[in-house]
Design a protein around this motif. Structure first.
Motif, mmCIF file in Angstrom:
data_model
loop_
_atom_site.group_PDB
_atom_site.id
_atom_site.type_symbol
_atom_site.label_atom_id
_atom_site.label_comp_id
_atom_site.label_asym_id
_atom_site.label_seq_id
_atom_site.Cartn_x
_atom_site.Cartn_y
_atom_site.Cartn_z
ATOM 1 N N HIS A 1 0.850 -1.190 0.000
ATOM 2 C CA HIS A 1 0.000 0.000 0.000
ATOM 3 C C HIS A 1 0.886 1.240 0.000
ATOM 4 O O HIS A 1 1.960 1.237 0.601
ATOM 5 C CB HIS A 1 -0.889 0.051 1.257
ATOM 6 N N ALA A 2 0.408 2.292 -0.668
ATOM 7 C CA ALA A 2 1.137 3.562 -0.615
ATOM 8 C C ALA A 2 0.153 4.705 -0.834
ATOM 9 O O ALA A 2 -0.702 4.649 -1.723
ATOM 10 C CB ALA A 2 2.242 3.604 -1.659
ATOM 11 N N TRP A 3 0.299 5.723 -0.023
ATOM 12 C CA TRP A 3 -0.500 6.948 -0.151
ATOM 13 C C TRP A 3 0.447 8.060 -0.562
ATOM 14 O O TRP A 3 1.414 8.365 0.131
ATOM 15 C CB TRP A 3 -1.179 7.294 1.161
ATOM 16 N N LEU A 4 0.180 8.689 -1.711
ATOM 17 C CA LEU A 4 1.063 9.712 -2.246
ATOM 18 C C LEU A 4 0.265 10.960 -2.600
ATOM 19 O O LEU A 4 -0.736 10.881 -3.313
ATOM 20 C CB LEU A 4 1.781 9.189 -3.498
ATOM 21 N N GLN B 1 3.340 -8.643 -6.749
ATOM 22 C CA GLN B 1 2.557 -8.227 -5.576
ATOM 23 C C GLN B 1 1.227 -7.623 -6.017
ATOM 24 O O GLN B 1 1.123 -7.017 -7.082
ATOM 25 C CB GLN B 1 3.332 -7.194 -4.750
ATOM 26 N N ARG B 2 0.242 -7.811 -5.170
ATOM 27 C CA ARG B 2 -1.054 -7.171 -5.383
ATOM 28 C C ARG B 2 -1.041 -5.886 -4.555
ATOM 29 O O ARG B 2 -0.998 -5.915 -3.338
ATOM 30 C CB ARG B 2 -2.169 -8.110 -4.920
ATOM 31 N N TYR B 3 -1.104 -4.735 -5.263
ATOM 32 C CA TYR B 3 -0.903 -3.464 -4.578
ATOM 33 C C TYR B 3 -2.110 -2.543 -4.739
ATOM 34 O O TYR B 3 -2.913 -2.674 -5.651
ATOM 35 C CB TYR B 3 0.357 -2.770 -5.091
ATOM 36 N N VAL B 4 -2.205 -1.579 -3.812
ATOM 37 C CA VAL B 4 -3.147 -0.472 -3.943
ATOM 38 C C VAL B 4 -2.367 0.812 -3.701
ATOM 39 O O VAL B 4 -1.673 0.955 -2.699
ATOM 40 C CB VAL B 4 -4.335 -0.592 -2.971
ATOM 41 N N LEU B 5 -2.454 1.711 -4.675
ATOM 42 C CA LEU B 5 -1.761 2.992 -4.591
ATOM 43 C C LEU B 5 -2.788 4.116 -4.665
ATOM 44 O O LEU B 5 -3.679 4.096 -5.513
ATOM 45 C CB LEU B 5 -0.763 3.147 -5.745
ATOM 46 N N VAL B 6 -2.645 5.093 -3.780
ATOM 47 C CA VAL B 6 -3.523 6.261 -3.794
ATOM 48 C C VAL B 6 -2.705 7.482 -4.204
ATOM 49 O O VAL B 6 -1.647 7.748 -3.623
ATOM 50 C CB VAL B 6 -4.155 6.510 -2.408
ATOM 51 N N PHE B 7 -3.206 8.189 -5.217
ATOM 52 C CA PHE B 7 -2.585 9.444 -5.645
ATOM 53 C C PHE B 7 -3.593 10.551 -5.362
ATOM 54 O O PHE B 7 -4.601 10.694 -6.058
ATOM 55 C CB PHE B 7 -2.217 9.384 -7.125
ATOM 56 N N ASP B 8 -3.291 11.322 -4.322
ATOM 57 C CA ASP B 8 -4.203 12.359 -3.857
ATOM 58 C C ASP B 8 -3.912 13.686 -4.560
ATOM 59 O O ASP B 8 -2.759 14.114 -4.637
ATOM 60 C CB ASP B 8 -4.043 12.516 -2.337
ATOM 61 N N ASN B 9 -4.987 14.306 -5.103
ATOM 62 C CA ASN B 9 -4.895 15.649 -5.678
ATOM 63 C C ASN B 9 -4.172 15.663 -7.026
ATOM 64 O O ASN B 9 -3.197 16.386 -7.223
ATOM 65 C CB ASN B 9 -4.216 16.611 -4.704
ATOM 66 N N VAL B 10 -4.662 14.858 -7.961
ATOM 67 C CA VAL B 10 -4.141 14.879 -9.337
ATOM 68 C C VAL B 10 -4.825 16.028 -10.064
ATOM 69 O O VAL B 10 -6.051 16.051 -10.188
ATOM 70 C CB VAL B 10 -4.407 13.541 -10.046
ATOM 71 N N ARG B 11 -4.028 16.965 -10.596
ATOM 72 C CA ARG B 11 -4.608 18.211 -11.112
ATOM 73 C C ARG B 11 -4.375 18.451 -12.593
ATOM 74 O O ARG B 11 -4.870 19.438 -13.136
ATOM 75 C CB ARG B 11 -4.071 19.409 -10.316
ATOM 76 N N ASN B 12 -3.632 17.597 -13.274
ATOM 77 C CA ASN B 12 -3.512 17.766 -14.722
ATOM 78 C C ASN B 12 -3.287 16.417 -15.378
ATOM 79 O O ASN B 12 -2.836 15.454 -14.745
ATOM 80 C CB ASN B 12 -2.395 18.763 -15.091
ATOM 81 N N ILE B 13 -3.630 16.355 -16.646
ATOM 82 C CA ILE B 13 -3.599 15.077 -17.364
ATOM 83 C C ILE B 13 -2.183 14.565 -17.521
ATOM 84 O O ILE B 13 -1.945 13.362 -17.597
ATOM 85 C CB ILE B 13 -4.310 15.221 -18.736
ATOM 86 N N LEU C 1 -7.408 7.609 -7.454
ATOM 87 C CA LEU C 1 -7.086 9.019 -7.642
ATOM 88 C C LEU C 1 -8.133 9.873 -6.960
ATOM 89 O O LEU C 1 -9.320 9.533 -6.962
ATOM 90 C CB LEU C 1 -7.080 9.398 -9.131
ATOM 91 N N THR C 2 -7.714 10.993 -6.404
ATOM 92 C CA THR C 2 -8.669 12.041 -6.057
ATOM 93 C C THR C 2 -8.348 13.245 -6.932
ATOM 94 O O THR C 2 -7.180 13.573 -7.153
ATOM 95 C CB THR C 2 -8.594 12.453 -4.570
ATOM 96 N N THR C 3 -9.371 13.873 -7.453
ATOM 97 C CA THR C 3 -9.168 14.998 -8.351
ATOM 98 C C THR C 3 -10.400 15.900 -8.345
ATOM 99 O O THR C 3 -11.514 15.445 -8.094
ATOM 100 C CB THR C 3 -8.859 14.522 -9.782
ATOM 101 N N CYS C 4 -10.181 17.183 -8.630
ATOM 102 C CA CYS C 4 -11.294 18.122 -8.814
ATOM 103 C C CYS C 4 -11.764 18.147 -10.257
ATOM 104 O O CYS C 4 -12.789 18.763 -10.560
ATOM 105 C CB CYS C 4 -10.860 19.542 -8.420
ATOM 106 N N PHE C 5 -11.026 17.485 -11.151
ATOM 107 C CA PHE C 5 -11.259 17.646 -12.582
ATOM 108 C C PHE C 5 -11.927 16.410 -13.170
ATOM 109 O O PHE C 5 -11.384 15.295 -13.120
ATOM 110 C CB PHE C 5 -9.949 17.923 -13.315
ATOM 111 N N ARG C 6 -13.075 16.624 -13.779
ATOM 112 C CA ARG C 6 -13.854 15.510 -14.308
ATOM 113 C C ARG C 6 -13.149 14.797 -15.452
ATOM 114 O O ARG C 6 -13.257 13.581 -15.590
ATOM 115 C CB ARG C 6 -15.229 16.011 -14.772
ATOM 116 N N HIS C 7 -12.474 15.551 -16.313
ATOM 117 C CA HIS C 7 -11.853 14.898 -17.469
ATOM 118 C C HIS C 7 -10.701 13.988 -17.043
ATOM 119 O O HIS C 7 -10.444 12.973 -17.700
ATOM 120 C CB HIS C 7 -11.380 15.943 -18.486
#
Length: 929
Positions: free
Chosen positions: A220-223, A273-285, A305-311
């Motif tokens: 697991h990793a939170w970034l 390995q079976r992993y889960v990665l979280v990328f918080d606040n992705v703001r551009n493509i 991913l967490t993001t404010c951008f729908r696209h």
């Protein structure tokens, strides 16, 4: 001879005077243009970051003010320079020259004075090393100690803190956990999208820390994604976090390892390995593309991913066959629970504070961050002093500006604001012109942006298309809210969240952009540039406040403002926008026709009855909106407005019941309306009343309007058919076409073959009898919506429409006289919405297996002979809503029968089934399921 001598000496006198007054004017103007470019570049750079140093704030304000005035003066120069008399020395020319000189003399003196004033103001900025200013991006000049905070620095100050008992996230949490642990394919991406402050990070953190998730994955990793994005730094953080979680040693030398080497090391760490990665606040493509390139494709692994951008959410999920979870505001009950938890330290709200607390809560719009911050501020106030709570509700905007307890809200908003291009910042700040909670019509907003000059042209695109791109970007970034997703996917109205609206107002005031008149409490700046009247005003300040006025918009009742407003118009020579929607006026103030820069004029929903001939003076007019007025005929002078792009003149009639054939009244147009070559929208022109000749010829001349995107034409006779089809061949840019015959029994003769049908047409509305569906309709591959009303077809219209590749919405209202409609297998592949209304002979509808596979909503209305649901409805696995209006009781009773063999089994797979009837003068309805 005497006249010539006098004219000669007069000409020498006036032009010597003018040359002395405006000597070297061309050079001065070019200098001003160059200076304006430098100021604009400086302001763009300043707006890309938060300015914190007071001296720098003052400079930015001064430069912005000078830039505004410089732009205005440059616009003023044009008519004065072109207004010079340059004719031969004849009596009429002499008289005209004298008249023009006298009329413009005062204006020229004022202009010369303004040019000199601007030069002085620009020179005074030299003390700050004009525009080569030490913003963080320039680093020029010796004084580099000014404080400004870049976008990345700003984001670094926004922190997340864990709430031990978050409110309202249990359902989405379980949904996300289910998506994470189910399935056995390769890497899938789950994106959580929503506006700032809605709780994305809180939700995903709860999911990430859940025991089920921890157990299911090996690593697991939170970034948190930094801004600006740096892929190498992200990979280094990822390696350190992954190794820490595995209690393994971090590979040596990663600080100096290049990109490809870092990717190899990550692949080695995550191998098998079976992993889960979280990328918080992705703001551009680009950030997503970089992240995607790093991930090894291990089975059963997941990325969040967490993001404010729908696209970004949409793109990431599609590329990995993943999912998108769109965050919604908290429900009222959860909002109230969270509010009381923070404002009253977990206790109950005293009864005497409930009403004001609910009003404050409403302004939070269900955003958890807003609720927590504002409730936390209220927790510091004296509960026995209701006036303190009332003050917060009334002056929330002021509190947001200066209260440190609400700093987190400002940071989250500016988090997105400083990320916008400069033009989008202007467009966003302009939204402060609308009242709180106002529903903003899309096209109105786009036309206003264009008229104000906020929209920059792009090759091969109309200004309207560019402006729509701006709006879509603001929606995508969740800065503008769409209350309800439109059925056809095309945004019609939008809103600004109440709280974000306060922050937009704050920035707008800082820029001195919009002045909102709210009655006696209005604070008037020295220069009013964009005026919005939200409440009745008894009077306005003296005219000097309005000599830089660009626009006036009126909302609601304006009381006795009519006369003061006329005085304002007399002094506002720079006005480009007048929106008098809903004003109780029967005529347009005469002063309006002296506003030669006017681009946008709306008298919508006023009592206007006649458009005067003086409309010809408004040579720069681009939008004329007379919808909902009593104007039924336009003067010949309208054809002089060669820049006109949008002409709206129509009024809806009061409907009796829910179906009316002739529901709209259009206007009688002059015979040469085809000469308005810039027109993009024409609504609603009456075909049988086009003046000055045979209406058939005039209908043919509509084909000259080759820039038309939307044409609404009513009162069409059978004899217009050939001419109308001929015009349609030339209207290659049409996106929407609405044709209505003059009477319910007057045939629309549209069967003529077109050599070139409008291939971009997306929406087609035909009202009136048809002998058959026009043959050219089948070639319109861009059609998204088709509406056939009163067509009275003998043949099944579905045969002509079923192969349209993009058709998503179909309305049939009294369009077919037969008793059977059959949706063939493989037909209507993208149809999502189907309306069947008052098909009086219809008994059976057949849905073959494989037909309409994407259908989501079906509306049956007033089909009195239909006593059974469509045969094959069980095949419509995507059908989510069945809406039945005024359908036979036998059908409804059958559907409510839950016994074995009852009709309820037929709708078991449909999520929502609603029935309603018009009985006793009112509508009643209920959910069957």
């Amino acid at each position: 001879m005497l006249v010539c001598v006098i004219a000669f000496f007069w000409e020498k006198l006036i032009f010597n005077e003018e040359n002395e007054l405006l000597g070297g004017v061309d050079e001065k103007i070019e200098e001003m243009r160059a200076e304006l470019e430098r100021m604009a570049a400086f302001l763009v750079a300043a707006e890309a970051q938060e300015v914190t140093d007071p001296r720098l704030k003052v400079l930015v304000k001064q430069v912005r003010d000078v830039a505004y005035d410089t732009e205005d003066v440059l616009h003023e120069v044009i008519p004065l320079r072109t207004g010079r008399y340059q004719g031969k020395i004849r009596l009429c020319g002499f008289v005209r020259g004298v008249y023009l000189h006298i009329r413009n003399l005062k204006a020229r003196h004022q202009l010369a004075s303004e040019i000199q004033s601007i030069k002085s103001r620009v020179t005074s900025l030299d003390g700050y090393q004009r525009y080569c200013f030490p913003l963080s991006i320039s680093g020029q000049g010796p004084n580099t100690n000014f404080n400004s905070r870049t976008l990345g620095d700003y984001r670094g100050t926004v922190h997340w803190s864990k709430d031990p008992n978050p409110v309202g996230i249990e359902v989405p949490k379980q949904q996300l956990i289910k998506w994470l642990v189910e399935g056995d394919s390769g890497v899938k991406t789950l994106s959580v999208v929503g506006p700032a402050g809605i709780g994305k990070t809180t939700l995903v953190r709860e999911v990430y820390d859940d025991a089920t998730v921890k157990k299911h994955f090996d690593n697991h990793a939170w970034l948190t994604v930094s801004q600006p994005f740096d892929l190498d730094e992200l990979m280094k953080d990822m390696l350190q976090t992954l190794c820490s979680g595995m209690r393994a040693r971090v590979p040596q030398g990663i600080e100096t390892t290049k990109t490809n080497g870092l990717k190899r090391k990550i692949s080695e760490v995550l191998q098998q390995q079976r992993y889960v990665l979280v990328f918080d606040n992705v703001r551009n493509i680009d950030a997503w593309e970089g992240i995607k390139s790093v991930l090894p494709n291990n089975n059963n692994s997941r990325v969040m991913l967490t993001t404010c951008f729908r696209h970004i959410a949409s793109t990431s999920s599609k590329e990995t066959e993943g999912k998108v979870y769109t965050m919604k505001p908290l429900y009222q009950e959860d909002s109230w629970t969270l509010f009381c938890k923070k404002a009253f330290r977990g206790s109950y709200c005293p009864r005497y504070l409930e009403e004001v607390s609910q009003r404050i809560l409403k302004r939070c719009c269900g955003l958890p961050l807003a609720i927590v911050a504002i409730a936390g501020l209220l927790a510091t106030k004296n509960q026995s002093r209701i006036e303190e709570w009332e003050m917060l509700h009334r002056c929330l905007g002021v509190e947001l500006e200066g209260n440190d307890n609400l700093e987190c809200l400002k940071k989250n908003f500016f988090y997105s604001y400083y990320d916008l291009p400069y033009q989008l910042k202007l467009c966003l700040l302009y939204l402060s012109i609308f009242p709180e909670d106002y529903m903003i019509e899309r096209m109105r907003l786009l036309r206003l942006w264009i008229a104000e000059g906020f929209v920059q042209g792009r090759a091969e695109m109309t200004l309207e298309e560019v402006a729509e791109g701006y709006l879509n970007e603001l929606v995508d970034k969740n800065l503008v809210h769409v209350p309800e997703k439109p059925e056809d996917g095309k945004l019609q109205t939008c809103q600004v969240h109440n709280l974000w609206g306060e922050l937009i107002n704050f920035k707008s005031r800082e820029h001195e952009m919009v002045t909102v008149a709210r009655g006696r409490d209005t604070l008037w700046p020295k220069k009013v540039r964009h005026l919005a009247v939200h409440h009745s005003l008894e009077s306005l300040p003296e005219s000097k406040y309005f000599n830089r006025l660009h626009s006036v918009l009126i909302f609601g009742r304006i009381g006795s403002l009519h006369q003061p407003l006329r005085s304002l118009l007399s002094s506002g020579k720079l006005i480009k926008v007048l929106d008098f929607r809903g004003a109780p006026w029967e005529s347009i103030p005469e002063e309006v026709f002296e506003l030669h820069r006017l681009k946008y004029l709306s008298m919508r929903e006023t009592k206007l009855k006649k458009l005067p001939k003086s409309i010809r003076k408004l040579q720069n007019l681009e939008t004329l909106d007379l919808k909902g007025t009593y104007v039924t005929q336009l003067p010949l002078e309208i054809t002089r407005l060669q820049k006109l792009r949008h002409l709206l003149v129509y009024r809806y009639k009061i409907l009796v019941g829910y179906i009316s054939y002739d529901s709209v009244r259009g206007f009688k147009a002059p015979h040469n309306v085809g000469g308005l070559h810039c027109l993009q929208k024409l609504s609603y022109i009456e075909a049988d009343h086009i003046g000055g000749g045979t209406s058939d010829i005039m209908v043919r001349r509509l084909g000259c309007l080759t820039q038309l995107r939307k044409l609404n034409i009513v009162r069409v006779r059978r004899g217009h058919g050939i001419a109308l089809c001929s015009s349609l061949e030339n209207l290659t840019n049409l996106r929407s076409l609405n044709i209505t015959s003059i009477e319910p029994d007057e045939i629309l003769d549209l069967h003529h073959r077109l050599s070139s049908a409008p291939r971009h047409l997306q929406r087609l509305y035909l009202t009136g009898p048809l002998e058959h569906v026009p043959i050219w309709v089948a070639s319109l591959n861009s059609l998204v919506r088709v509406v056939l009303r009163w067509s009275q077809l003998d043949d099944d219209p579905l045969h002509s429409l079923q192969a349209l590749p993009c058709l998503e919405e179909l309305h049939l209202l009294r369009a077919y006289k037969g008793d059977r409609l059959c949706f063939k297998a493989g037909g209507f592949e993208r149809l999502k919405i189907l309306w069947l209304i008052t098909l009086e002979g219809l008994r059976w509808v057949v849905m073959e297996q494989g037909a309409v596979p994407c259908l989501q909503k079906m509306y049956y209305q007033n089909c009195k002979l239909v006593d059974k649901l469509p045969s094959g409805i069980q095949h419509l696995t995507n059908l989510g809503l069945l809406h039945l209006t005024d359908m036979p009781d036998q059908l409804i009773i059958s559907l409510e029968n839950r016994e074995e063999g009852g009709g309820y089994a037929e709708i078991a797979h449909i999520r929502d089934v609603w029935t309603e009837n018009y009985r006793g003068g009112s509508w009643t309805g209920h959910w069957i399921k």
